[in-house]
Design a protein around this motif. Structure first.
Motif, PDB file in Angstrom:
ATOM      1  N   ASP A 120      13.136  86.343 -91.042  1.00  0.00           N
ATOM      2  CA  ASP A 120      13.493  84.930 -91.090  1.00  0.00           C
ATOM      3  C   ASP A 120      12.872  84.235 -89.876  1.00  0.00           C
ATOM      4  O   ASP A 120      13.551  84.002 -88.869  1.00  0.00           O
ATOM      5  CB  ASP A 120      15.029  84.796 -91.081  1.00  0.00           C
ATOM      6  N   ASN A 123      14.562  80.998 -88.395  1.00  0.00           N
ATOM      7  CA  ASN A 123      15.808  81.237 -87.670  1.00  0.00           C
ATOM      8  C   ASN A 123      15.539  81.933 -86.330  1.00  0.00           C
ATOM      9  O   ASN A 123      16.138  81.600 -85.308  1.00  0.00           O
ATOM     10  CB  ASN A 123      16.738  82.089 -88.542  1.00  0.00           C
ATOM     11  N   ARG A 126      14.219  79.403 -83.935  1.00  0.00           N
ATOM     12  CA  ARG A 126      15.291  78.513 -83.486  1.00  0.00           C
ATOM     13  C   ARG A 126      16.146  79.213 -82.426  1.00  0.00           C
ATOM     14  O   ARG A 126      16.467  78.636 -81.396  1.00  0.00           O
ATOM     15  CB  ARG A 126      16.155  78.101 -84.685  1.00  0.00           C
ATOM     16  N   SER A 127      16.475  80.481 -82.650  1.00  0.00           N
ATOM     17  CA  SER A 127      17.355  81.140 -81.682  1.00  0.00           C
ATOM     18  C   SER A 127      16.617  81.428 -80.373  1.00  0.00           C
ATOM     19  O   SER A 127      17.200  81.353 -79.298  1.00  0.00           O
ATOM     20  CB  SER A 127      18.024  82.375 -82.285  1.00  0.00           C
TER      21      SER A 127
END
Lengths: 248, 236
Positions: A120, A123, A126-127
Motif C-alpha cells: 500500500d 499509506n 503518508r505514514s
C-alpha cells in the motif's frame, strides 16, 4: 557447561550488517582499507573522521552504490553483491535530498514505496511523511519546500520501506528543532523495530548520544572502534582532535 | 511501516520497475514540459528554416523532405535524451534509484521507454507540419511512415539513452552526448531517410522493405546490447 545440542543454548540472531575486510580502491588509492565490523538489531555505529577519511565511500559501499575491491558485506544475511534483494533492506539518508524537485513530497515518497514493492504505497508514504512531521506539505512540489523540509521528505523517502539498515550521512544538516526531533524519534522507532544504524557525523556529541558503537576513520581504516559504553565522551573528543590533527 | 511488512513486500520485477521509472519520468516531463517544448520548437523552427533555404526549382519536395525530417528528429531527440539523466543528477536522485531493489537494466528500460514517448511525441507533431509545409501528399503510405518513425525512434532512443547515462557525469555532457551518439545514429538515419524517400515518392511499401529490415535489425541488436551494457555505465 551445556553440550552442543543442549536446549539451554539460544541461537543469536544474525547480525543486521556484517562487514569483513572491506576494501575499495580508486585508481590504486584505497579509500576504504580493510574495514570490519558487525552490528546487531538496534545497534548504532557513530562514525567520525576528518574529510577524505573514507566515511562516505564506506556508506556508499554499504548501500550497494559501489562494489568493493575486496572483502564482503552482508546486510540482513544477504551479500550485497547478491544484487537487488540485499538492497531492499537498506535506507540511505544523505546531505543531498535525492528527490525530484518537480514532483510533490507525496509523489516522491510514494514512488520509492512502489520501487520497493510495498503493498500500500499511498499509506506507507503518508505514514513516513507523518513520522517526519511534514504530512501537511505532502502535496507541495519539492522545489517549493525549504532545505530543511526537503531533508525531512528525503528522510521519509529513506525509511518508507522500513529498512533493516539505515545509513545516515550527516542527517541532521539543515534540520530545525522540529525536524531534528522527528528524525531522532523516527530513528529510535526504527531501532526499536530491529534496524541498525550507521551514522556519519562531524558532531561528536550528536553521534555519541545515539551510538552503541563508535569508530574513528582515518585514511580508510578504523583507527578506533569500541562499544559506546566504554567511551568517555569528554576524553573521546580530545583524543579525536589529537588523532585528526596528528594526521594533518 | 515495520520490517515485517517489508519482508512481505516483493520488489517489482523488471517490467514493473521499468514502467515505474518511465511513468515517473513522464510525470516530471509533463509537469515541467521544458524538454518537450524545446525539442518541438527546435523541430518546427528547423523545418521552417529548411523551407526558406530550399530552392524548389532545383530539388523536388519528396527528395528533400526525408533528409529534413531525419536531421530534425536526430537533433531534437538529443535534447530530450540530454534531460533524461540530468533530472537524476540534480540532488543525486539517481542514488535513491540505484539503492532501490530493482535491476539496473530496469532503470535503463524505463528511461528508454520515457524517451521513446518523448521522441514519438515530437515526431507526431513534426511529420504533419513538414507534410503541410512542403505540400507533400502521403495518402496510403501514412501507416508505413508511422512504422518507420517508430522503428527509427526505438534505435535512436536505445543508443542515446545509454550514452546520456555515460555523458551525464562528465563536465562536457552537452557536447559529449552528440559526439558519442551521432556516429551510431548514422545507420538509423540512412535507413529511415531511405524508406521515407520511397514512401513520400508514392512507391510501393515493398520497396522500403530492405531499409525497414535494417531498422529492425539495428533495434534488436542495440536494445539488447545497450540494456546489457547499461549497468557498467553506473560503475564508479
Amino acid at each position: 557447561m551445556p553440550g552442543p545440542l543442549s536446549p539451554e543454548i539460544t541461537i543469536a540472531a544474525p547480525p543486521v550488517v556484517a562487514v569483513e575486510a572491506l576494501v575499495r580502491a580508486f585508481s590504486g588509492r584505497r579509500a576504504v582499507n580493510g574495514v570490519s565490523f558487525t552490528l546487531a538489531e538496534g545497534d548504532c555505529l557513530a562514525l567520525f573522521g576528518p574529510n577524505g577519511a573514507g566515511k562516505t565511500t564506506l556508506l556508499r559501499l554499504l548501500a550497494g552504490l559501489l562494489s568493493p575491491t575486496s572483502g564482503t558485506c552482508r546486510v540482513a544475511g544477504f551479500l550485497l553483491r547478491d544484487g537487488p534483494v540485499s538492497r531492499a533492506h537498506v535506507g540511505l539518508i544523505s546531505h543531498a535530498s535525492m528527490l525530484y524537485s518537480a514532483l510533490t513530497a507525496r509523489e516522491n515518497v510514494e514512488f520509492t514505496a512502489r520501487m520497493y514493492g510495498l503493498r500500500d504505497p499511498a499509506n506507507a508514504a503518508r505514514s513516513a511523511l507523518g513520522a517526519m512531521r511534514v504530512l501537511d506539505r505532502a502535496e507541495s512540489p519539492v522545489r517549493l519546500l525549504s532545505r530543511g523540509l526537503q531533508q525531512r521528505v528525503s528522510i521519509a523517502r529513506a525509511i518508507v520501506h522500513g529498512p533493516k539498515l539505515i545509513l545516515c550521512d550527516e542527517p541532521y544538516t539543515g534540520l530545525d528543532e522540529v525536524g531534528s526531533a522527528a528524525l531522532t524519534d523516527a530513528l529510535a522507532e526504527r531501532r526499536a523495530s530491529g534496524a541498525a544504524l550507521v551514522l556519519v557525523t562531524h558532531n561528536l556529541g550528536e553521534g555519541l548520544a545515539l551510538a552503541t558503537h563508535a569508530a574513528i576513520m582515518q585514511r580508510g581504516r578504523f583507527v578506533r572502534y569500541e562499544r559506546r559504553g566504554v567511551v568517555d565522551a569528554g576524553a573521546y573528543a580530545s583524543e579525536y582532535r589529537e588523532l585528526v590533527t596528528a594526521d594533518v | 511501516m515495520s520490517s515485517a511488512d517489508v519482508a512481505l513486500a516483493r520488489p517489482p520485477g523488471m517490467l514493473r520497475a521499468s514502467w515505474l521509472v518511465a511513468s515517473k519520468d513522464l510525470a516530471i516531463e509533463f509537469r515541467t514540459r521544458t524538454a518537450f517544448l524545446s525539442a518541438l520548437v527546435f523541430a518546427l523552427l528547423a523545418a521552417t528554416i529548411f523551407y526558406f533555404a530550399w530552392d524548389s526549382t532545383a530539388v523536388a519536395a519528396p527528395d528533400l523532405a526525408p533528409g529534413v525530417l531525419w536531421v530534425i528528429f536526430t537533433f531534437s531527440g538529443l535534447l530530450g535524451l540530454q534531460r533524461s539523466f540530468s533530472v537524476e543528477q540534480a540532488d543525486r536522485a539517481i542514488d535513491a534509484l540505484l539503492v532501490a531493489p530493482v535491476d539496473r537494466e530496469a532503470i535503463y528500460l524505463g528511461k528508454a521507454m520515457a524517451n521513446l514517448v518523448f521522441v514519438c511525441g515530437v515526431e507526431a507533431i513534426t511529420i504533419p507540419a513538414v507534410m503541410l509545409l512542403y505540400n507533400l501528399p502521403l495518402g496510403r503510405g501514412v501507416l508505413a511512415l508511422a512504422a518507420v518513425a517508430l522503428l527509427a525512434a526505438i534505435g535512436l532512443v536505445a543508443v542515446g539513452t545509454l550514452f546520456a547515462a555515460m555523458a551525464v557525469n562528465t563536465r562536457l555532457a552537452e557536447l559529449l552526448l552528440p559526439m558519442l551518439s551521432l556516429p551510431f545514429f548514422v545507420p538509423i538515419v540512412m535507413a529511415a531517410a531511405g524508406s521515407t524517400a520511397r514512401l513520400l515518392a508514392g512507391r510501393p511499401v515493398a520497396e522500403a522493405w530492405p531499409w525497414l529490415r535494417i531498422l529492425v535489425a539495428f533495434d534488436i541488436v542495440f536494445v539488447v546490447a545497450c540494456t546489457l551494457a547499461f549497468p557498467f555505465t553506473l560503475e564508479e
